[in-house]
Design an enzyme around this catalytic site. Structure first.
Site, PDB file in Angstrom:
ATOM      1  N   HIS A 171       0.821  -1.224   0.000  1.00 37.92           N
ATOM      2  CA  HIS A 171       0.000   0.000   0.000  1.00 37.92           C
ATOM      3  C   HIS A 171       0.852   1.271   0.000  1.00 37.92           C
ATOM      4  CE1 HIS A 171      -3.602  -2.306   0.350  1.00 37.92           C
ATOM      5  NE2 HIS A 171      -3.248  -2.850   1.505  1.00 37.92           N
ATOM      6  N   ASP A 207      -2.205 -10.607  -2.501  1.00 33.81           N
ATOM      7  CA  ASP A 207      -2.825 -10.174  -1.244  1.00 33.81           C
ATOM      8  C   ASP A 207      -4.310  -9.888  -1.524  1.00 33.81           C
ATOM      9  OD1 ASP A 207      -1.972  -8.842   1.624  1.00 33.81           O
ATOM     10  OD2 ASP A 207      -3.602  -7.708   0.696  1.00 33.81           O
ATOM     11  N   HIS A 209      -5.995  -7.364  -0.719  1.00 34.01           N
ATOM     12  CA  HIS A 209      -6.218  -5.955  -1.061  1.00 34.01           C
ATOM     13  C   HIS A 209      -5.438  -5.580  -2.317  1.00 34.01           C
ATOM     14  CE1 HIS A 209      -6.704  -6.260   3.394  1.00 34.01           C
ATOM     15  NE2 HIS A 209      -7.770  -5.526   3.141  1.00 34.01           N
ATOM     16  N   ASP A 296      -4.724 -12.885   3.479  1.00 31.40           N
ATOM     17  CA  ASP A 296      -6.009 -12.309   3.896  1.00 31.40           C
ATOM     18  C   ASP A 296      -7.129 -12.699   2.924  1.00 31.40           C
ATOM     19  OD1 ASP A 296      -4.444 -10.694   2.269  1.00 31.40           O
ATOM     20  OD2 ASP A 296      -4.699  -8.876   3.454  1.00 31.40           O
TER      21      ASP A 296
HETATM   22  N1  Q9C Z   1     -12.313  -3.106   8.335  1.00 30.90           N
HETATM   23  C1  Q9C Z   1      -2.503  -5.295   4.113  1.00 30.90           C
HETATM   24  O1  Q9C Z   1      -3.133  -6.338   4.041  1.00 30.90           O
HETATM   25  N2  Q9C Z   1      -8.103  -1.380   6.783  1.00 30.90           N
HETATM   26  N3  Q9C Z   1      -3.067  -4.150   4.519  1.00 30.90           N
HETATM   27  C2  Q9C Z   1      -8.717  -2.417   7.530  1.00 30.90           C
HETATM   28  C3  Q9C Z   1     -10.896  -3.357   8.277  1.00 30.90           C
HETATM   29  C4  Q9C Z   1      -6.718  -1.512   6.468  1.00 30.90           C
HETATM   30  C5  Q9C Z   1      -4.471  -4.076   4.826  1.00 30.90           C
HETATM   31  C6  Q9C Z   1     -10.152  -2.147   7.754  1.00 30.90           C
HETATM   32  C7  Q9C Z   1      -6.374  -2.699   5.621  1.00 30.90           C
HETATM   33  C8  Q9C Z   1      -4.899  -2.723   5.262  1.00 30.90           C
HETATM   34  C9  Q9C Z   1      -1.044  -5.267   3.810  1.00 30.90           C
HETATM   35 ZN    ZN Z   2      -4.082  -7.217   2.479  1.00 28.26          ZN
END
Ligand code: Q9C
Ligand code: ZN
Length: 371
Positions: A171, A207, A209, A296
């Site tokens: 990110h 990932d 995301h 994830d």
């Molecule tokens: N409702 C990585 O997996 N927001 N980053 C979470 C949960 C942040 C994830 C909100 C997610 C960042 C590297």
């Molecule tokens: Zn992630």
């Protein structure tokens, strides 16, 4: 396969985060990396190595030096300014509408780093979901060293190497941290590979995301192809990038491939997406693939919404390795701690063409006995 790991990650000791204004126990915690490290040790088929030190030059090859300087002093500024929070997060962000109607010249002059630490966190940060604590800078530098060490194992002839990076990186954009990420480990490695070899490089991001930072860094680059399978940003973080119509510009036109998936995506749907992604990488030359590996996507992940099971990771690893390219595999997210070790073992064994047999689950009761 070599596993690059350092216990130095423990210094990024995050315990809480805030989600939409509510404080919750942190997701991106030290235990994650320890669980994966222990599972790969227990497997017996992996060898461990320590990272070497690479300094800041590979970081500023993809990041704004101002981001590096901010992260270096952020925590000491927090305390110098008398802020007492458990972690630094932003007060305000320079939302684009704050400057609506102002000329490009005016904006260039007005949008600049303030003095207050919470303003600086807004200037450099994407969101409130990247808790910055006392040890963060040193540990984020260490994660870059882990990634570059894995890269050097591969450039030195290994078929694949795994960097157990913590914190993750995808990110983080050229001039921005966020989403538990501070420096973009995968982007730093991809850039270093192009510099060392003169070859094209592909980044495969699996990932859950979208890797908005990696996409942004290579948006106009014709020598780095970014391919990502992720949750549709209509409903998931990072919301503002990751759609299928983002394909790159200039020299990078056509080099960016986003494959957004629906909530509830199954193993079958995921493997279809994997085939599309692998095909897009096979279509262009290059001998090394950087993998941004997240778990994830797992069905029980607390912040994901896919339905994958451990078996599919073995198969994805196998299909990615079947590209016949050398792999620099770097850890990104994955927050369901009970499954992380097995999911990592499954993926990496798949990438090595080894079968996967589950290890008996070992747990500890509150009184310390093994169950
Ligand atoms: N409702 C990585 O997996 N927001 N980053 C979470 C949960 C942040 C994830 C909100 C997610 C960042 C590297
Ligand atoms: Zn992630």
């Amino acid at each position: 396969m070599q596993v690059v790991y350092t216990p130095a990650h423990l210094g990024h000791d995050v315990t809480v985060e805030t989600v939409m204004g509510v404080e919750i126990p942190a997701n991106e915690v030290a235990e994650r990396a320890e669980i994966i490290r222990a599972a790969l040790d227990a497997d017996g088929g992996f060898e461990r190595s320590e990272p070497a030190e690479y300094g800041t030059a590979p970081i500023t090859a993809v990041h704004d030096p101002g981001l590096l300087s901010f992260l270096e002093v952020a925590w000491s500024e927090v305390r110098r300014q008398g802020l007492n929070g458990a972690f630094l997060s932003a007060d305000t962000y320079p939302n684009r509408s704050m400057f609506e109607g102002m000329s490009d010249e005016a904006i260039a002059r007005l949008v600049r780093e303030p003095e207050h630490a919470a303003g600086r966190a807004g200037f450099w940060g994407l969101d409130s979901a990247a808790p910055l604590v006392a040890g963060t800078y040193v540990v984020a530098r260490g994660a870059v060293d882990v990634a570059l060490t894995a890269m050097d194992l591969v450039l030195g002839g290994a078929t694949a190497a795994y960097g157990l990076c913590r914190p993750p990186g995808h990110h983080a954009a050229r001039s921005m941290y966020g989403g538990y990420c501070f420096f973009n480990n995968a982007a730093i490695v991809a850039e270093a590979i192009t510099a060392a070899t003169g070859e094209r490089v592909a980044i495969l991001d699996v990932d859950f995301h979208h890797g908005n930072g990696t996409q942004q860094i290579f948006w106009r680059r014709g020598d780095v192809r970014y391919v990502s399978i992720h949750a549709d940003p209509q409903r998931q973080y990072p919301y503002f990038l990751g759609r299928a119509d983002e394909t790159g510009e200039g020299d990078g036109a056509g080099e960016n491939l986003n494959i957004p998936l629906r909530a509830g995506a199954t193993n079958e749907e995921y493997l279809e997406a994997t085939d599309r992604a692998v095909e897009a990488i096979a279509a262009v030359p290059g001998s090394v693939v950087v993998v941004s590996l997240g778990f994830d996507t797992y069905g029980l992940d607390p912040i994901g919404d896919f339905a994958l099971t451990t078996d599919v990771y073995h198969e994805v690893g196998r299909r990615v390795a079947a590209l016949g390219r050398r792999l620099v595999i770097l850890q990104e997210g994955g927050y369901h701690r009970p499954s992380l070790g097995e999911n990592a073992r499954a993926w990496l064994r798949g990438a090595e063409g080894r079968p996967f047999e589950p290890l008996p689950a070992v747990g500890f009761t509150a009184s310390g006995s093994v169950v």
